[in-house]
Design a protein around this motif. Structure first.
Motif, PDB file in Angstrom:
ATOM      1  N   ALA A  28       0.856  -1.413  -0.090  1.00 34.09           N
ATOM      2  CA  ALA A  28      -0.032  -0.098  -0.340  1.00 34.09           C
ATOM      3  C   ALA A  28       1.288   1.391  -0.398  1.00 34.09           C
ATOM      4  CB  ALA A  28      -0.806  -0.024   1.363  1.00 34.09           C
ATOM      5  N   CYS A  45       0.900   3.909   1.385  1.00 29.80           N
ATOM      6  CA  CYS A  45       1.790   4.562   3.238  1.00 29.80           C
ATOM      7  C   CYS A  45       3.120   4.176   3.323  1.00 29.80           C
ATOM      8  CB  CYS A  45       1.244   3.575   4.568  1.00 29.80           C
ATOM      9  SG  CYS A  45      -0.755   3.911   4.598  1.00 29.80           S
ATOM     10  N   PRO A  81      -3.822   3.615   2.859  1.00 28.02           N
ATOM     11  CA  PRO A  81      -3.457   2.502   3.456  1.00 28.02           C
ATOM     12  C   PRO A  81      -4.439   0.919   2.642  1.00 28.02           C
ATOM     13  CG  PRO A  81      -4.446   3.723   5.214  1.00 28.02           C
ATOM     14  CD  PRO A  81      -4.170   4.904   3.670  1.00 28.02           C
ATOM     15  N   ALA A  82      -5.504   1.890   1.918  1.00 29.88           N
ATOM     16  CA  ALA A  82      -5.879   0.639   1.178  1.00 29.88           C
ATOM     17  C   ALA A  82      -5.633   0.912  -0.455  1.00 29.88           C
ATOM     18  CB  ALA A  82      -7.299   0.619   1.016  1.00 29.88           C
ATOM     19  N   THR A 122      -4.811  -3.605  -3.462  1.00 26.67           N
ATOM     20  CA  THR A 122      -3.132  -4.488  -3.653  1.00 26.67           C
ATOM     21  C   THR A 122      -3.898  -5.853  -4.410  1.00 26.67           C
ATOM     22  OG1 THR A 122      -3.348  -5.636  -1.540  1.00 26.67           O
ATOM     23  CG2 THR A 122      -2.388  -3.472  -1.386  1.00 26.67           C
ATOM     24  N   VAL A 150      -7.162  -7.828  -2.193  1.00 24.99           N
ATOM     25  CA  VAL A 150      -8.118  -7.532  -1.550  1.00 24.99           C
ATOM     26  C   VAL A 150      -9.077  -7.224  -3.149  1.00 24.99           C
ATOM     27  CG1 VAL A 150      -8.917  -5.460  -1.213  1.00 24.99           C
ATOM     28  CG2 VAL A 150      -7.086  -6.343  -0.105  1.00 24.99           C
ATOM     29  N   LYS A 151     -10.274  -8.297  -2.594  1.00 25.72           N
ATOM     30  CA  LYS A 151     -11.464  -7.908  -3.292  1.00 25.72           C
ATOM     31  C   LYS A 151     -12.116  -6.685  -3.912  1.00 25.72           C
ATOM     32  CE  LYS A 151     -13.189 -12.776  -4.214  1.00 25.72           C
ATOM     33  NZ  LYS A 151     -11.702 -13.811  -4.261  1.00 25.72           N
ATOM     34  N   LYS A 166     -12.815  -2.552   2.563  1.00 26.72           N
ATOM     35  CA  LYS A 166     -11.458  -2.681   2.969  1.00 26.72           C
ATOM     36  C   LYS A 166     -11.117  -1.530   3.955  1.00 26.72           C
ATOM     37  CE  LYS A 166      -9.174  -7.072   3.763  1.00 26.72           C
ATOM     38  NZ  LYS A 166      -9.461  -7.079   4.775  1.00 26.72           N
ATOM     39  N   ILE A 167     -10.889   0.000   3.071  1.00 31.59           N
ATOM     40  CA  ILE A 167     -10.349   1.152   3.526  1.00 31.59           C
ATOM     41  C   ILE A 167     -12.261   0.810   4.689  1.00 31.59           C
ATOM     42  CG2 ILE A 167     -11.297   2.471   2.330  1.00 31.59           C
ATOM     43  CD1 ILE A 167      -8.426   3.425   4.160  1.00 31.59           C
ATOM     44  N   SER A 204     -13.648  -1.164   6.738  1.00 28.63           N
ATOM     45  CA  SER A 204     -13.383  -1.890   7.600  1.00 28.63           C
ATOM     46  C   SER A 204     -12.618  -1.377   8.459  1.00 28.63           C
ATOM     47  CB  SER A 204     -13.257  -3.409   7.000  1.00 28.63           C
ATOM     48  OG  SER A 204     -12.156  -3.106   6.914  1.00 28.63           O
ATOM     49  N   SER A 205     -11.485  -0.631   8.208  1.00 31.46           N
ATOM     50  CA  SER A 205     -10.218  -0.234   8.838  1.00 31.46           C
ATOM     51  C   SER A 205     -10.733   1.089   9.278  1.00 31.46           C
ATOM     52  CB  SER A 205      -9.353   0.079   7.323  1.00 31.46           C
ATOM     53  OG  SER A 205      -8.310   1.109   7.944  1.00 31.46           O
ATOM     54  N   SER A 241     -13.736   0.860  11.833  1.00 31.50           N
ATOM     55  CA  SER A 241     -13.057  -0.655  12.974  1.00 31.50           C
ATOM     56  C   SER A 241     -11.942   0.657  14.375  1.00 31.50           C
ATOM     57  CB  SER A 241     -12.082  -1.386  12.712  1.00 31.50           C
ATOM     58  OG  SER A 241     -12.554  -2.072  11.842  1.00 31.50           O
ATOM     59  N   ASN A 242     -11.400   2.307  13.473  1.00 34.50           N
ATOM     60  CA  ASN A 242     -10.510   3.604  14.328  1.00 34.50           C
ATOM     61  C   ASN A 242     -11.004   4.400  14.511  1.00 34.50           C
ATOM     62  OD1 ASN A 242      -8.080   1.941  14.557  1.00 34.50           O
ATOM     63  ND2 ASN A 242      -7.440   1.699  12.359  1.00 34.50           N
TER      64      ASN A 242
END
Ligand SMILES: Cc1cc2nc3c(=O)[nH]c(=O)nc-3n(C[C@H](O)[C@H](O)[C@H](O)COP(=O)(O)OP(=O)(O)OC[C@H]3O[C@@H](n4cnc5c(N)ncnc54)[C@H](O)[C@@H]3O)c2cc1C
Ligand code: SF4
Lengths: 676, 324
Positions: B198, B200, B242-243, B266, B269-270, B275-276, B278-279, B282-283
């Motif tokens: 990614a 980052c 990040p994603a 990447t 990742v589907k 993905k981003i 859920s990241s 979660s934060n």
């Protein structure tokens, strides 16, 4: 199409269990069995009465050998129940146990549906999903970790003491860490204990001295756990030993220093006696305190404030044990298991102002009365009110801070019993009329109902009703200079006013103030009311969700001394881990693919088991496999897909979903015509 | 000359930026034209479909197709190019993932046409004239391509060998890709020709990302003065870094703007948006429903934020209206 681990073409054995009638009465197991036989990869498909029975397991083992099976799917009950059984069966037949997958057609199908046709279709869906999934299963190895034999016990009440002695007697080393200057906890405050009314000190003091002198116990009082990290079998803890300003090795507890203190009269409220008596700046909590070592209270000692005291105490100490320059000491220890036995605190009755505690001087808490009736307490066992009078009548109010929507909803379990005990002791010491105000009498336990019976016959009054108010506002002459208890007596249906000289509030049991800090430090959970949460109330009552960390005593929930001691069986759990010497960890853990991790840190704060750390040198996340419980939180949250989890790899999950959806009639591949 | 490998460029539903990026090679374009023959590039030179049809099948070494697929004409051209080329490269976000044009998948075809031909403020269309695919005028047929129901990525229509990500791909990546093709050492089929970690990883602000971002609010970039040194997520600005696959060398970040995700996810990742999401979810610091709602007000256009370049390639793909 399928990546099946090299040339290992799947040869799947599918088994569906009747579970007697449990499954077979709703699901047409034969139809599911026949259907599974038609699916790609399935070599053998069978149904059987009880798959978990020995013959059921042998069936699988035989098929593995005869048909060279390399994947096993069993459709039966919940994996919680029998996953282990079937994995073991597969393993015994020489198959890696992680080639096995379980489908729950009981809890998820037959027990929750009544339409046979649809239930059978659903069972087929689930079977198909599992069969698609096992194509992608991989062989996994369990990791084992060694268990260090030493044990850390936090909290030296009766729970901690009993656990420590059990483990030490079994030949293992214990570090017992107690926050107060002495061990003993609440029990040390009592005179007598229900239901036998035997003297608390007579049972407790020998145990306390045994702890002190046991060669396998390192006792650190006036100490707290500062930090702990690691994982089951391998914890590293830092213990902070607060300064007593007295050398523990040298002090023998002769108490000459206290006598010699420049303060002739004790002036400061004594914590152990809940402020009912006074102590000097140098003191010992109570005569049988263990260890027998005095300590300074720097807040009240003149020398700590002005450095101008004559220090008569130092002169008096023949053993030169006093060291006013002492500072906190930090001990680093390595242990394999931890028992947390930090006990409870009592409800603060100021939060229920209708009872007047803190405002009306003759309203006491039960714990204060425990001290008053105690022969070695502030009044040498004489029960007198704050103005020094012997009470002629006493009211004991049950359920203060228990069973109450406004304070705590739970029943504190011990208050009815200790209220009976206190009623008896007060009557014995003063001859007063004693009234017990209760909502329901709760006396379950061996000999407990008999205990209650005995005091009913002894002439203690029992009034059923929640007390509305305690007041010093007299309405009639008999109430002058008394405390009046206003209550609806629900047995006769009238509101009564009962004047007494002394009121005792039977305060409930609550989690300690610092329970949530302890919870965080040791990575365990609390139930909603704040007591530490056991892994399972029946099957694992002293285990927590963190392996190697156990709980014992009232920190898990209100309990009396017999139950507390029984729960100190946490010691047995710790011992069984220690004697096994090692523990196997499930391989369903997550791992960071280092070369792909971009170091975005999204996962770091998420792990509920603090298994993830950031490696500063390479700027990448790292998962400690021994701490990982396989919850998958980080796997889902990794924005670049650089964390994978054994048994939950994308292709496994997606093939499972595909299996489910295809069957439900949803085609994943859309045809082009649709777009025209 | 006949020995030089042949290369083609073609465009479908795209803005033209990808074509620009070829020109952005600057003097390196000479290196490219020196090494290959460009046999097909409608944006720069005059080519007709019939010119391509005349070529032998498989005679072009590689064609870079940019743009998503919306119309029947684009489909036809994509298939023709597939036949004529040994290698087809999806060039840029639209061909790779659907790109901005695929945000149209949030709307039904009829809705789109109605807006464009009737409702848009700049349109007066009292007769309700709508485009037809076939129209007879003076005895002659005029035809228009069919406007399909949804926007698709190139590989949802034809087989694609490689992907060059980006909106648009950077000249550096294009140059590398051409050199790789010429070297003959081809990466595995299906590869995205950019690093597989990614953004980052190559972000100059990486060290300023805290261990626990714990979002308390989300701000859109134009609503604040963005600190030039500090991780954008740490400032509450949604950054897709990040994603998102690296390879752009953090161009937007260096311009003090957040990554908007054009390089796509990447290989592992589907669904980049999921993905981003859920990241980030979660934060977040918020716990109660109200707090969460307030926090989410900071992201008024979630699809446009998290799926800006990848709606067609995502698991969502298109909006299906109830009852359809
Ligand atoms: C008024 C009253 C009367 C009672 N009478 C009876 C009776 O007659 N019979 C009976 O069976 N039961 C009785 N009980 C119940 C009894 O008190 C409990 O069952 C028992 O004390 C529980 O023991 P424990 O070791 O779990 O907790 P505790 O006695 O609370 O001991 C916990 C210990 O841990 C220490 N600790 C706490 N936090 C930390 C920390 N962070 N670090 C280090 N150390 C820490 C504390 O200082 C304490 O020494 C009574 C309770 C009350 C309130
Ligand atoms: S899977 Fe769960 S337990 Fe394991 S590291 Fe990730 S968040 Fe922690």
């Amino acid at each position: 199409m399928y990546s099946t681990n090299g040339n290992n073409i799947p040869r799947i054995g599918f088994y569906i269990c009747h579970c007697g009638h449990n499954i077979a009465s709703i699901v047409d197991v034969v139809e599911v069995q026949k259907y599974a036989a038609t699916l790609p990869g399935v070599t053998v498909s069978r149904d059987y009465k009880y798959m978990c029975s020995d013959p059921g397991q042998e069936l699988i083992q035989q098929d593995i050998k005869e048909h060279n099976l390399n994947r096993i799917v069993v459709a039966s009950c919940s994996p919680l129940l029998h996953e282990h059984t079937f994995r073991l069966a597969a393993e015994k037949a020489g198959l890696n146990p992680y080639y096995f997958h379980m489908v729950n057609v009981r809890e998820n199908v037959s027990w929750v549906h009544d339409n046979k046709e649809q239930a059978t279709e659903k069972a087929k869906d689930l079977a198909r999903a599992a069969i698609k999934r096992v194509f992608f299963h991989k062989p996994l190895e369990k990791k084992t970790v060694q268990i260090k034999p030493d044990v850390l016990i936090v909290g030296g009440g009766i729970a901690g003491i009993h656990s420590a002695l059990t483990i030490a007697n079994a030949g293992k080393h214990v570090y017992l860490v107690e926050r107060e200057p002495t061990i003993g906890g609440h029990m040390a405050m009592f005179d007598k204990t229900f239901p036998t009314l035997d003297c608390a000190a007579c049972i407790l003091t020998p145990k306390m001295s045994a702890v002190k002198s046991h060669p396998n116990i390192t006792l650190w009082t006036y100490s707290e756990v500062e930090k702990i990290d690691g994982f089951v079998g391998n914890y590293k803890a830092t213990i902070k030993r607060k300064p007593r300003y007295v050398n523990e090795e040298l002090c023998v507890g002769c108490l000459d220093c206290i006598e010699a203190c420049i303060y002739k009269e004790a002036k400061y409220p004594d914590e152990f006696n809940l402020g009912l008596s006074k102590r000097k700046p140098i003191y010992i909590p109570f005569p049988q305190a263990t260890p027998q070592v005095v300590l300074f209270d720097p807040e009240t000692c003149i020398d700590f404030k002005s450095h101008r005291c004559k220090k008569t105490c130092i002169e008096a100490c023949e053993r030169n044990a006093i060291d006013l320059k002492q500072t906190a000491k930090f001990e680093e220890i390595e242990v394999g298991t931890v028992i947390i036995s930090t006990g409870f605190k009592t409800y603060d009755p100021k939060l229920s102002p209708q009872y007047g505690y803190g405002k009306l001087p003759n309203v006491y808490t039960s714990l204060e009365i425990e001290r008053l009736v105690n022969a070695s307490g502030p009044t040498a066992g004489e029960v007198v009110t704050r103005d020094g009078k012997k009470p002629e009548s006493v009211g004991i109010i049950h359920c203060v801070g228990s069973r109450d929507e406004k304070s705590n909803k739970w029943c504190s379990r011990v208050c009815c019993m200790y209220s009976l005990k206190l009623a008896h002791l007060i009557k014995e010491h003063t001859g007063a009329e004693v009234y017990n105000f209760y909502i329901d009498m709760r006396t379950p336990g061996k000999g407990y109902e008999e205990f209650y019976d005995k005091f009913m016959n002894e002439g203690v009054h029992f009034i059923r009703g929640r007390v509305a108010e305690v007041t010093d506002w007299a309405l009639v002459p008999e109430e002058e200079n008394k405390l009046t208890i206003r209550v609806e007596d629900t047995l006769i249906g009238v509101v009564r006013r009962i004047p007494v000289d002394m009121v005792v509030l039977s305060v409930g049991l609550e989690p300690r103030e610092d329970a949530s800090e302890i919870r965080r430090m040791f990575n365990i959970s609390c139930s909603s009311e704040g007591f530490f949460l056991e892994r399972h109330p029946k099957l694992a009552p002293v285990n927590t969700f963190t392996d190697g960390i156990f709980i014992a005593g009232a920190c898990q929930g209100p309990k009396d001394i017999p139950d507390t001691v029984a729960q100190a069986g946490a010691a047995a759990e710790a011992l069984s881990l220690i004697s096994a010497g090692k523990i196997e960890l499930e391989p369903n853990t997550a791992q960071v693919i280092e070369k792909y991790c971009s170091g975005c840190k999204s996962c770091i704060p998420l792990c509920p088991y603090t298994a993830i750390s950031f490696k500063e040198d390479i700027k990448k996340a790292y998962i400690n496999e021994a701490l990982c419980k396989g919850c998958g939180t980080c796997v889902a949250a990794c924005p670049s897909g650089s964390i994978t989890q054994n048994m939950f790899e994308d292709e496994q999950i997606f093939s499972e979903i595909e299996g489910l959806l295809k069957f439900a009639g949803i085609e994943l591949e859309e045809k082009e015509v649709e777009h025209a | 000359m006949p020995d030089k490998p042949k290369i083609g460029f073609y465009w479908c539903a795209s803005c033209g930026g990808c074509e620009e990026s070829v020109v952005d090679l600057a003097e390196d374009i000479l290196m490219v034209t020196g090494a290959v023959d460009i046999v097909f590039w409608p944006v720069a030179m005059d080519f007709k479909k019939s010119d391509v049809e005349k070529m032998d099948d498989g005679s072009i070494l590689a064609t870079m197709v940019n743009g998503a697929i919306r119309t029947s004409e684009q489909e036809e051209m994509a298939r023709l190019i597939r036949r004529k080329s040994k290698i087809v490269i999806a060039y840029g976000s639209c061909a790779h993932l659907g790109g901005i044009p695929s945000l149209a998948n949030e709307f039904e075809k009829a809705e789109i046409l109605k807006y464009i031909y009737s409702d848009a403020p700049s349109v007066i269309n009292k007769e309700e004239t709508y485009p037809l695919t076939e129209f007879k005028h003076n005895g002659r047929y005029v035809t228009l391509p069919v406007f399909r129901n949804i926007v698709r990525t190139l590989d949802q229509v034809i087989d694609v060998d490689y992907y060059l990500p980006g909106c648009p791909p950077t000249p550096k990546l294009l140059k590398q890709a051409v050199l790789t093709l010429l070297s003959g050492e081809l990466p595995p089929k299906g590869a995205v020709l950019a690093p597989d970690y990614a953004l980052c990883e190559e972000c100059p602000r990486k060290k300023t990302k805290p261990d626990n971002v714990s979002f308390t609010q989300f701000v859109k970039p134009h609503m604040m003065l963005i600190d030039k040194e500090k991780c954008l997520l740490a400032q509450g600005v949604i950054c897709m870094g990040p994603a998102t696959r690296a390879g752009c060398e953090a161009l937007c970040i260096n311009g003090n703007m957040p990554c908007s995700g054009c390089f796509g996810p990447t290989s592992r990742v589907k669904d980049q948006g999921a993905k981003i999401l859920s990241s980030i979810c979660s934060n977040i610091e918020a716990k109660s429903e109200d707090e969460i709602d307030t926090l989410l007000n900071g992201i008024p256009d979630p699809v446009g934020t998290f799926y800006r370049y990848g709606l067609a390639a995502s698991l969502l793909r298109k909006k299906i209206q109830e009852g359809k």
